[in-house]
Design an enzyme around this catalytic site. Structure first.
Site, PDB file in Angstrom:
ATOM      1  N   TYR A  13     -11.726  61.374  -5.133  1.00 14.73           N
ATOM      2  CA  TYR A  13     -12.570  61.406  -3.823  1.00 14.73           C
ATOM      3  C   TYR A  13     -13.798  62.145  -3.553  1.00 14.73           C
ATOM      4  O   TYR A  13     -14.684  60.970  -2.658  1.00 14.73           O
ATOM      5  CB  TYR A  13     -11.142  61.658  -2.834  1.00 14.73           C
ATOM      6  N   ALA A  35      -5.681  73.638  -2.411  1.00 12.92           N
ATOM      7  CA  ALA A  35      -4.840  74.627  -3.609  1.00 12.92           C
ATOM      8  C   ALA A  35      -4.137  74.692  -4.903  1.00 12.92           C
ATOM      9  O   ALA A  35      -3.381  73.464  -4.416  1.00 12.92           O
ATOM     10  CB  ALA A  35      -3.916  75.359  -2.563  1.00 12.92           C
ATOM     11  N   PHE A  91       4.108  81.196   2.148  1.00 19.24           N
ATOM     12  CA  PHE A  91       3.711  82.110   2.127  1.00 19.24           C
ATOM     13  C   PHE A  91       1.658  82.697   2.256  1.00 19.24           C
ATOM     14  O   PHE A  91       1.849  83.618   3.356  1.00 19.24           O
ATOM     15  CB  PHE A  91       3.566  83.026   0.698  1.00 19.24           C
ATOM     16  N   THR A 145      10.074  74.341   1.956  1.00 21.11           N
ATOM     17  CA  THR A 145       9.907  76.121   1.205  1.00 21.11           C
ATOM     18  C   THR A 145       9.425  77.475   2.907  1.00 21.11           C
ATOM     19  O   THR A 145       9.615  78.416   2.876  1.00 21.11           O
ATOM     20  CB  THR A 145       9.311  76.241   0.369  1.00 21.11           C
ATOM     21  N   GLY A 146       8.682  76.818   3.678  1.00 19.75           N
ATOM     22  CA  GLY A 146       8.186  77.555   4.155  1.00 19.75           C
ATOM     23  C   GLY A 146       9.526  78.333   5.221  1.00 19.75           C
ATOM     24  O   GLY A 146      11.322  76.955   5.513  1.00 19.75           O
ATOM     25  N   ASP A 156       5.712  65.798   7.129  1.00 14.69           N
ATOM     26  CA  ASP A 156       6.033  65.860   5.545  1.00 14.69           C
ATOM     27  C   ASP A 156       4.447  65.437   5.458  1.00 14.69           C
ATOM     28  O   ASP A 156       4.674  64.036   5.992  1.00 14.69           O
ATOM     29  CB  ASP A 156       7.529  65.171   5.065  1.00 14.69           C
ATOM     30  N   TYR A 186       5.707  70.978 -11.510  1.00 10.27           N
ATOM     31  CA  TYR A 186       4.942  71.181 -10.548  1.00 10.27           C
ATOM     32  C   TYR A 186       3.254  71.216 -11.573  1.00 10.27           C
ATOM     33  O   TYR A 186       1.914  70.776 -10.690  1.00 10.27           O
ATOM     34  CB  TYR A 186       4.896  73.037 -10.718  1.00 10.27           C
TER      35      TYR A 186
END
Ligand code: UDP
Length: 316
Positions: free
Chosen positions: A162, A117, A11, A35-36, A56, A148
Site C-alpha cells: 500500500y 504493529a 496490553f 483477547t483484550g 472486529d 502468528y
C-alpha cells in the site's frame, strides 16, 4: 490529532491509547475483545477525548459508524501470546490479512498516516544474532506458530504494497517481548506466568532447559519508541525492544528475587518451534529516533507487581 487505535483494549493498545490521550489527542479505540479486555480502558470512562467501539476489524465498519476526521491509524489488533494465537489460529491469520487491509484502506481513504504493529516473530527462530531489520528470518510456514508469524509477515508485505503502489504514509514497528502492567495474567507468557506463580507460591514453569533467550522491554520504554517512530518519516521496519538478552532461567530467577517468593522451578516441555534466541539490534532506532530503553528488568518487574497483585486478590 484524531487517532484510531485498533486493539485498544489489549496490553500495548491500551498503553498506547493512554500515551496519545496524555499528549492531547482524540482517540477512538477499536477492539473485538477476543483477547483484550475493557478493564484495560476502564480508567478512561469519563475521558471526553476517548471513545470505544467494539468491532472486529476483519469486517468493514457498519454504515452508522463514522470515525470523522482521522490523522493517524495505529494498527495493534491481534492475538499475540502463543497460547492465545494457537487457540485463535484462524482469527489471527484473518486480522493480519483482511483486518489489516481494511485498516490500511481506512487510513488511505482519510488521508491518515498508518502505523502497523509487527513483531520479532517475523525473524522466526533466527539464524542471525542479534536480529537487525535487514534479516529475512527463519520461519516454519506450517508449524503451530506460523499462524502468528506468517500473519504478521503477510501484513508487513501488505503495508509495504500500500505504501509503494498507493502512496499510503505507513510506518512499521517490529516489537520484541514486552512486559508491564496489563499484561494478561492468564495468557500464558513467561513474565506473567512467572509473576503469578511466584505470588501464589506455586512452582515457576520453565519450558525446556530455560537456556533459550528473550530480551524483555518494559512497556513504557516500548511505547515511547513507537511514538518516536510515528513522528519519523521511516517507512521500513524498525526494531523496538530491549537489547539486554537474558535466558528464561535468569528471567525466572529475577522474578523470584523481586517478589521475594520461595517458589521452586519446574521444568516442562519446550513448545514446538520455540525460538532459541532472540535479541533486537536497535542500532536503527538509536540512530533514527534517538531512542533506547531505560528500564532494567528487575526495575520493570518491580513496577509491574502492583498490577499482578491486584489480579491475584481479584481472583480470590
Ligand atoms: N516460557 C516458559 N514458561 C512459561 C511461559 C513461557 O519457560 O510459563 C518460555 C517460552 O517457552 C519461551 C519464552 O519463555 O521460550 C518466552 O515465551 P513467551 O510466551 O513469553 O513469548 P514468546 O517470545 O515465545 O512469544
Amino acid at each position: 490529532m484524531h487517532i484510531l487505535v485498533t486493539g485498544a483494549a489489549g496490553f500495548l493498545g491500551s498503553h498506547l491509547t493512554d500515551w496519545l490521550l496524555r499528549e492531547g489527542h482524540t482517540v477512538i479505540g477499536v477492539d473485538n475483545l477476543c483477547t483484550g479486555t475493557c478493564e484495560n480502558l476502564a480508567h478512561l470512562a469519563a475521558e471526553p477525548r476517548f471513545r470505544f467501539f467494539e468491532w472486529d476489524i476483519c469486517r468493514r465498519f457498519p454504515p452508522d459508524f463514522d470515525p470523522g476526521r482521522l490523522d493517524y491509524v495505529f494498527n495493534f489488533a491481534s492475538p499475540a501470546s502463543p497460547p492465545e494465537y494457537l487457540r485463535l489460529a484462524i482469527a489471527t491469520l484473518s486480522v493480519g490479512s483482511a483486518g489489516t487491509q481494511n485498516m490500511v484502506e481506512l487510513a488511505e481513504s482519510h488521508g491518515a498516516k498508518f502505523l502497523h504493529a509487527s513483531t520479532s516473530e517475523c525473524y522466526g527462530d533466527p539464524l542471525q544474532h542479534p536480529q537487525s531489520e535487514d534479516y529475512w528470518g527463519n520461519v516454519n510456514p506450517i508449524g503451530p506458530r506460523s499462524v502468528y508469524d506468517e500473519s504478521k509477515r503477510f501484513s508487513e508485505a501488505l503495508v509495504m504494497a500500500y505504501h509503494r503502489t498507493r502512496g499510503v504514509d505507513t510506518r512499521m514497528v517490529r516489537i520484541f517481548n514486552t512486559y508491564g502492567p496489563r499484561l494478561n495474567p492468564s495468557d500464558g507468557r513467561a513474565v506473567s506466568n512467572f509473576i503469578m506463580q511466584a505470588l501464589r507460591g506455586e512452582p515457576l514453569t520453565v519450558y525446556g532447559d530455560g537456556r533459550q533467550t528473550r530480551s524483555f522491554c518494559y512497556v513504557d520504554d516500548l511505547i515511547e519508541g513507537i511514538i518516536r517512530l510515528a513522528r519519523s518519516d521511516e517507512h521500513l521496519p524498525v526494531n523496538i525492544g530491549n537489547p539486554r538478552e537474558c535466558t528464561i532461567l535468569e528471567c525466572a530467577r529475577a522474578v523470584l528475587e523481586v517478589t521475594g517468593s520461595k517458589s521452586e522451578l519446574r521444568f516442562e516441555a519446550l513448545p514446538q518451534d520455540d525460538p532459541i534466541r532472540r535479541q533486537p539490534d536497535i542500532s536503527k532506532a538509536r540512530r533514527l529516533l534517538g531512542w533506547e530503553p531505560r528500564v532494567e528488568l528487575r526495575e520493570g518487574l518491580a513496577r509491574s507487581l502492583d498490577f499482578f497483585r491486584s489480579k491475584l486478590s481479584a481472583a480470590k
